[in-house]
Write a protein that holds these residues in place. Structure first.
Motif, PDB file in Angstrom:
ATOM      1  N   LEU A  78      -4.078  32.294  48.600  1.00  0.00           N
ATOM      2  CA  LEU A  78      -3.003  31.848  49.179  1.00  0.00           C
ATOM      3  C   LEU A  78      -2.072  33.049  49.048  1.00  0.00           C
ATOM      4  CD1 LEU A  78      -2.426  28.428  48.023  1.00  0.00           C
ATOM      5  CD2 LEU A  78      -2.630  28.786  50.312  1.00  0.00           C
ATOM      6  N   TYR A  79      -1.076  32.977  50.251  1.00  0.00           N
ATOM      7  CA  TYR A  79      -0.094  34.268  50.240  1.00  0.00           C
ATOM      8  C   TYR A  79       1.296  33.650  50.488  1.00  0.00           C
ATOM      9  CZ  TYR A  79      -3.762  37.519  50.289  1.00  0.00           C
ATOM     10  OH  TYR A  79      -4.853  38.414  49.587  1.00  0.00           O
ATOM     11  N   ALA A  80       2.141  33.514  49.460  1.00  0.00           N
ATOM     12  CA  ALA A  80       3.542  33.164  49.960  1.00  0.00           C
ATOM     13  C   ALA A  80       4.540  34.363  50.205  1.00  0.00           C
ATOM     14  CB  ALA A  80       3.975  32.261  48.728  1.00  0.00           C
ATOM     15  N   VAL A  81       4.956  34.644  51.520  1.00  0.00           N
ATOM     16  CA  VAL A  81       5.525  35.692  51.830  1.00  0.00           C
ATOM     17  C   VAL A  81       7.032  35.613  52.336  1.00  0.00           C
ATOM     18  CG1 VAL A  81       5.523  37.467  53.637  1.00  0.00           C
ATOM     19  CG2 VAL A  81       3.255  36.698  52.861  1.00  0.00           C
ATOM     20  N   ARG A  82       7.889  36.148  51.705  1.00  0.00           N
ATOM     21  CA  ARG A  82       9.457  36.501  51.784  1.00  0.00           C
ATOM     22  C   ARG A  82       9.467  37.204  53.192  1.00  0.00           C
ATOM     23  NH1 ARG A  82      12.167  32.058  48.974  1.00  0.00           N
ATOM     24  NH2 ARG A  82      10.827  31.514  47.160  1.00  0.00           N
ATOM     25  N   PHE A  83      10.094  37.079  53.909  1.00  0.00           N
ATOM     26  CA  PHE A  83      10.054  37.897  55.360  1.00  0.00           C
ATOM     27  C   PHE A  83      11.514  38.103  55.770  1.00  0.00           C
ATOM     28  CE2 PHE A  83       9.276  39.010  59.770  1.00  0.00           C
ATOM     29  CZ  PHE A  83       8.228  39.844  59.671  1.00  0.00           C
ATOM     30  N   ASP A  84      11.809  39.321  56.236  1.00  0.00           N
ATOM     31  CA  ASP A  84      13.328  39.735  56.520  1.00  0.00           C
ATOM     32  C   ASP A  84      13.213  39.347  58.210  1.00  0.00           C
ATOM     33  OD1 ASP A  84      15.488  40.882  57.653  1.00  0.00           O
ATOM     34  OD2 ASP A  84      15.485  42.563  55.751  1.00  0.00           O
ATOM     35  N   TRP A  85      13.637  38.364  58.402  1.00  0.00           N
ATOM     36  CA  TRP A  85      13.464  38.003  60.007  1.00  0.00           C
ATOM     37  C   TRP A  85      14.543  38.868  60.702  1.00  0.00           C
ATOM     38  CZ3 TRP A  85       9.953  34.465  61.116  1.00  0.00           C
ATOM     39  CH2 TRP A  85       9.457  34.002  60.026  1.00  0.00           C
ATOM     40  N   ASN A  86      15.421  39.568  60.319  1.00  0.00           N
ATOM     41  CA  ASN A  86      16.400  40.522  61.194  1.00  0.00           C
ATOM     42  C   ASN A  86      15.597  41.793  61.388  1.00  0.00           C
ATOM     43  OD1 ASN A  86      18.587  38.683  61.533  1.00  0.00           O
ATOM     44  ND2 ASN A  86      19.528  39.485  59.503  1.00  0.00           N
ATOM     45  N   LEU A  87      14.850  42.344  60.285  1.00  0.00           N
ATOM     46  CA  LEU A  87      14.264  43.561  60.481  1.00  0.00           C
ATOM     47  C   LEU A  87      12.727  43.447  60.604  1.00  0.00           C
ATOM     48  CD1 LEU A  87      15.734  45.451  57.354  1.00  0.00           C
ATOM     49  CD2 LEU A  87      16.546  45.508  59.797  1.00  0.00           C
ATOM     50  N   GLU A  88      12.271  42.261  60.749  1.00  0.00           N
ATOM     51  CA  GLU A  88      10.819  41.927  61.129  1.00  0.00           C
ATOM     52  C   GLU A  88       9.970  42.885  60.100  1.00  0.00           C
ATOM     53  OE1 GLU A  88      10.215  42.980  65.114  1.00  0.00           O
ATOM     54  OE2 GLU A  88      11.089  40.812  65.707  1.00  0.00           O
ATOM     55  N   LYS A  89      10.224  42.537  58.670  1.00  0.00           N
ATOM     56  CA  LYS A  89       9.677  43.170  57.689  1.00  0.00           C
ATOM     57  C   LYS A  89       9.311  42.172  56.468  1.00  0.00           C
ATOM     58  CE  LYS A  89      11.060  47.972  58.758  1.00  0.00           C
ATOM     59  NZ  LYS A  89      11.744  49.251  58.269  1.00  0.00           N
ATOM     60  N   VAL A  90       8.349  42.693  55.844  1.00  0.00           N
ATOM     61  CA  VAL A  90       7.920  41.791  54.923  1.00  0.00           C
ATOM     62  C   VAL A  90       8.821  42.212  53.623  1.00  0.00           C
ATOM     63  CG1 VAL A  90       6.234  41.334  53.058  1.00  0.00           C
ATOM     64  CG2 VAL A  90       5.372  41.383  55.329  1.00  0.00           C
ATOM     65  N   SER A  91       9.371  41.223  52.987  1.00  0.00           N
ATOM     66  CA  SER A  91      10.351  41.444  51.826  1.00  0.00           C
ATOM     67  C   SER A  91       9.532  41.475  50.469  1.00  0.00           C
ATOM     68  CB  SER A  91      11.515  40.469  51.545  1.00  0.00           C
ATOM     69  OG  SER A  91      12.187  40.807  52.677  1.00  0.00           O
ATOM     70  N   SER A  92       8.950  40.584  50.198  1.00  0.00           N
ATOM     71  CA  SER A  92       7.974  40.464  49.222  1.00  0.00           C
ATOM     72  C   SER A  92       6.983  39.386  49.413  1.00  0.00           C
ATOM     73  CB  SER A  92       8.902  39.773  47.738  1.00  0.00           C
ATOM     74  OG  SER A  92       9.386  38.635  47.934  1.00  0.00           O
TER      75      SER A  92
END
Length: 967
Positions: free
Chosen positions: A748-762
């Motif tokens: 399982l992968y719990a992904v924090r996403f930067d929705w403004n930059l469209e990049k994975v934060s962590s």
């Protein structure tokens, strides 16, 4: 073209509201229309019963003329009447009250300015030459009757008193005080918000309301809405699908009605029966018989289309009158032909009053009288208010898009004379960005990636090229400071578009003029530097010229001007360009004039200043800044002080009034459903539908899967977007963030996403073999509103796991390295008390009732090593009106609970299929897992009872304070 109804009488009959039109003597009589009270269905009547006309309340409705184009009057709406369709008595009350208000306004104004005449019966002899409008929609509270002139100011006696409201326990202030200073105030509010039945006090209050009055009164004093505003029943609003939704709509109904009335009484909606004001010269359609007007107008500027849909669908085309939001202004001026010399003909007289302008057109001498008409058309695409609608949407529509046309003609409108048309365009920077309303000079925050922005950017200019031809961009933002970055990004996208070959070979030209730097020290005359730079391009674009109904030459391109708001700086530049165009056109007519220095041309500056103020009020709720320079071509300290006051007013509107007004505008345009008011009650704001969140979330899942899944042998099974607490390993830490959950056949992968930059934060990777159980059930995090306490909608899941060597966490540091954290190597905490509290909460959450009493020290020790991932389902329904058409039939009706159960089952299958799962691992006994043989268990995560306990008085007070201010 079928004849439109220009005047009608509104009758509150027994069975329904009757709209009885008056026809001109040379027109065929239109049948009356009846709208039934209970069903809201409509039916055509061959004739209205005489007893209905004789014994019922009636109201005549018509409008005020502001311009005349080719002999066709143009009218503005100055006031509206909202007539309920719940019963005859309620409709009669509203009509009678409107008649009283109209008569009061008529008595306070000159007779020629009165715009509503009230009669007890139809009077054929009372027909006036001006136009009339009524727009009564059977399904929504929007019967529009543009009537009287400027609303008279309320007297001291009519003005609501805050102190009186508190004493009488009425109005928003009274309700707020009652909750705080009465014994049962907060209890009543909490029980209502949590969907519980009312106590005896509340029941008695409801009984009193039913017996005394069924109507909701517009209680708050607002300009243009008096104390005696007609009362509208709550049943008038479309019925929501849920009881909670109905309660929200009933609560916010007075605010919605007041906002609707304020919107349509702002003198910003215009119409004409004979001239299509939505299309510029050179684009006017050929008039064809039997084609309704609404089918020929430009849909981009058809503002009341959604409101009149019931009439369109029922075939009542004579009642469908398109409205355009924007500005219409007109000035006439005389040229002194007696002056000598080739270049000495001067403007000797100018008229600014509409009565004088119309009279000038009647008696005009073709050789000496001219007419200047200014029309601004505000787009219905991406509509709204200043900081709530910025940038662009995914279809390429920019916020605050306004087309402004300046028309020069002879006052006589003789067909053989030249008619000149010069068109400009303004619109927000065509990129995805936002700005916070809580700062005087907020820095633009860019959103989404370059490619996403460029796709929308390209669509925007494709629309402009298709409509206008060549494009010249004039960017007025600062080259330094907070505005510089978005200006640079705008320039980068323009260069990219040019490098790609433009749009069908049309390559936009880009000119960046730092307005504040060039005009520092209030030297706005330096705008002439920009005009000189653009002179060659403007000459190439030229203007549209029409003679004898034929287009002799057509404007080949358009100047697209914008600053950050597309208001103040843009107004100055557009008026300067229009001044240059007018001077050039008059020169072709043999008149030499300098609009910058000639004192007799002050009317031109005033006209453009009025236009700027109108557009500014529609977007920022205040007049335009720098208006003194636009009017006088001079700038001094008094203008600067006035601008400071307007800035403060804008700031207040940005943080107080605009949120609900934005929701109301979207609702009246049909962009959202009534669910938008549920969203507003919960968050005190409405969402920006700039881009489809379905597409954004799908792209985010795809992007995340490519980045975080490092092992090629892992197969992606599914991906979902869910809400999760900000802090890991907790179930209730605010704010909740939208995260991505990915499931492969191994982890399982719990992904924090930067929705403004469209990049994975962590992201955090959890091996399926480490998962020991899943819990799903009620997950209530707040009890402030009825929607937040709905147990069927507030659901989530908890994934319990024991960290192992294959489990990792990574954080994107925006550098060549990433921060790596292995949970298995770091189970300790710097705060032992915090660790004990967290692990105890986890243990309590996952211990089932059957083994809670027999828990051993070893099981407690094992539970202390457990961690969790908490997720809450996103709302299944959205307020966007067209979302249902975008969804697949099998997913459109999936509830929050069904979605959570489906995710749990997918994880269970993957865990068992891959050898994971505590239940299938021989090393994990039932006492170790706390689940027995149940891998997936249904259990409340945060129950309604627990949520009530954790919602303190301070949190409730904060929400009530927001409601007091915003709602």
């Amino acid at each position: 073209m079928p004849a439109l109804i220009r005047k009608l009488v509104i009758v509150a009959a027994v069975d329904g509201l009757i709209l009885q039109p008056h026809s001109q003597r040379d027109q065929r009589a239109n049948p009356s229309l009846q709208i039934r009270y209970t069903t809201h269905g409509s039916a055509t009547l061959t004739s209205a019963p005489d007893n209905d006309l004789a014994n019922s309340a009636t109201l005549e409705a018509h409008g005020i003329q502001v311009a005349q184009i080719r002999g066709s009057p143009v009218y503005v709406i100055t006031s509206v009447a909202l007539i309920p369709l719940s019963s005859k008595s309620n409709a009669e009350k509203a009509i009678e009250q409107t008649k009283k208000e109209a008569q009061s306004a008529k008595n306070d104004q000159p007779a020629e300015n009165a715009s509503i005449d009230s009669h007890s019966s139809a009077d054929e002899g009372s027909y006036h030459s001006d136009g009339q409008l009524t727009d009564d929609n059977p399904e929504e509270p929007k019967a529009l009757t543009p009537p009287n002139g400027n609303t008279r100011p309320k007297s001291r006696e009519e003005t609501n008193s805050v102190a009186q409201d508190v004493i009488d326990r009425k109005g928003q202030y009274g309700r707020f005080a009652e909750r705080w200073f009465s014994r049962k105030g907060w209890t009543t509010e909490r029980r209502r918000a949590q969907g519980m039945s009312a106590d005896d006090t509340v029941k008695s209050e409801a009984t009193r309301k039913e017996q005394g009055s069924e109507l909701y009164q517009l209680e708050d004093s607002t300009e243009g809405v008096g104390k005696d505003t007609p009362k509208i029943p709550a049943q008038q609003l479309p019925q929501p699908s849920t009881s909670q939704g109905h309660d929200v709509m009933s609560t916010l109904l007075p605010k919605l009605l007041k906002t609707t009335k304020m919107l349509f009484t702002s003198r910003s909606f215009f119409y004409s029966y004979d001239y299509d004001i939505t299309r510029r010269f050179g684009a006017q359609p050929v008039k064809t018989p039997n084609v309704p007007l609404y089918r020929s107008v430009d849909p981009l500027f058809f503002w009341n289309h959604h409101l009149v849909l019931p009439f369109i669908e029922n075939g009542d085309h004579s009642y469908v009158l398109p409205l355009m939001q924007g500005f219409v202004g007109q000035r006439s001026f005389e040229v002194d032909l007696a002056s000598s010399g080739d270049h000495s003909k001067k403007i000797s007289e100018a008229q600014e009053d509409i009565k004088d302008i119309i009279e000038t057109q009647k008696r005009a001498k073709a050789a000496s009288s001219f007419l200047l008409t200014l029309i601004s058309r505000r787009s219905v695409k991406r509509p709204g208010l200043r900081y709530l609608r910025r940038g662009i949407d995914e279809e390429g529509h920019a916020a605050n898009s306004v087309e402004t046309e300046q028309i020069l003609s002879r006052a006589s409108w003789t067909s053989s004379d030249n008619i000149y048309s010069f068109t400009q365009f303004r619109g927000s920077i065509p990129l995805f960005f936002s700005q916070t309303p809580y700062a005087f000079k907020p820095v633009p925050a860019l959103q989404h990636g370059f490619e996403t922005n460029h796709a929308a950017f390209k669509r925007h200019f494709s629309k402009l090229v298709g409509r206008y031809g060549d494009i010249q961009i004039a960017l007025l933002v600062d080259r330094h400071g907070g505005e510089a970055e978005i200006g640079q990004r705008y320039e980068e996208h323009t260069k990219r578009l040019v490098a790609e070959g433009g749009i069908n070979g049309v390559k936009p030209d880009f000119e960046w003029f730092d307005f504040h730097a060039e005009c520092r020290g209030m030297r706005f005359e330096n705008v002439s530097v920009l005009i000189s730079t653009l002179a060659e391009t403007l000459d190439k674009y030229d203007t549209t010229v029409e003679v004898n109904g034929e287009v002799q030459k057509r404007q080949k391109g358009i100047l697209r001007t914008n600053c950050m708001d597309c208001l103040d700086r843009t107004n100055v530049v557009q008026s300067a360009c229009a001044s240059r165009a007018l001077e050039k056109q008059l020169k072709e007519e043999g008149v030499e004039v300098n609009l910058q220095t000639d004192a007799t041309t002050q009317w031109f500056n005033t006209l453009w200043a009025d236009n700027g103020d109108a557009i500014s009020k529609q977007y920022s709720s205040t007049a335009a800044l720098k208006g003194d320079y636009t009017r006088t071509r001079k700038r001094d300290y008094r203008g600067a002080l006035n601008d400071f006051g307007l800035t403060l007013s804008r700031y207040y509107n940005n943080i107080v009034n605009d949120y609900f007004s934005q929701a109301a505008i979207d609702y009246l345009l049909g962009n959202v459903t009534e669910q938008v008011f549920e969203e507003f009650e919960a968050d005190m704001m409405s969402n920006d539908p700039a881009i489809s969140m379905q597409k954004v979330r799908a792209n985010a899942i795809e992007t995340s899967s490519k980045i975080v899944i490092a092992e090629q042998r892992e197969d992606l099974i599914g991906g979902w977007t869910l809400l999760s607490p900000k802090e890991p390993n907790t179930v209730r830490t605010f704010p909740f963030e939208e995260v991505i959950l990915l499931l492969t056949d191994a982890a399982l992968y719990a992904v924090r996403f930067d929705w403004n930059l469209e990049k994975v934060s962590s992201f955090e990777r959890v091996d399926l073999r480490s998962v020991t159980g899943i819990l799903h059930g009620t997950y209530i995090t707040s009890t402030l509103t009825a929607t937040q306490t709905d147990e069927s909608k507030n659901v989530g899941l908890i994934i319990k796991y024991r960290p192992g060597k294959e489990d990792i966490s990574r954080v994107n540091t925006r550098s060549l390295s990433t921060a790596v954290h292995n949970d298995s190597n770091n189970t300790s905490s710097s705060d032992p008390d915090s660790t004990r509290t967290t692990t105890a909460a986890i243990a309590k959450l996952f211990i089932s009732p059957t083994n809670a009493s027999s828990s051993s020290p070893s099981s407690n020790k094992n539970n202390q090593n457990l961690k969790l991932l908490a997720f809450k389902a996103l709302p299944a329904k959205t307020s966007l009106a067209n979302i249902g058409a975008q969804q697949e039939p099998d997913t459109a009706t999936v509830s929050e609970k069904e979605a959570v159960i489906a995710i749990c089952e997918e994880i269970k299958r993957a865990a068992y299929g891959g050898g994971g799962g505590g239940a299938s691992n021989s090393n994990n006994s039932s006492s170790d897992t706390g689940f027995g043989m149940d891998f997936v268990e249904q259990k409340e995560i945060i129950s309604l009872k627990e949520a009530r306990k954790s919602t303190g008085y301070l949190e409730q007070w904060g929400h009530e304070l927001k409601k007091l201010v915003w709602a």
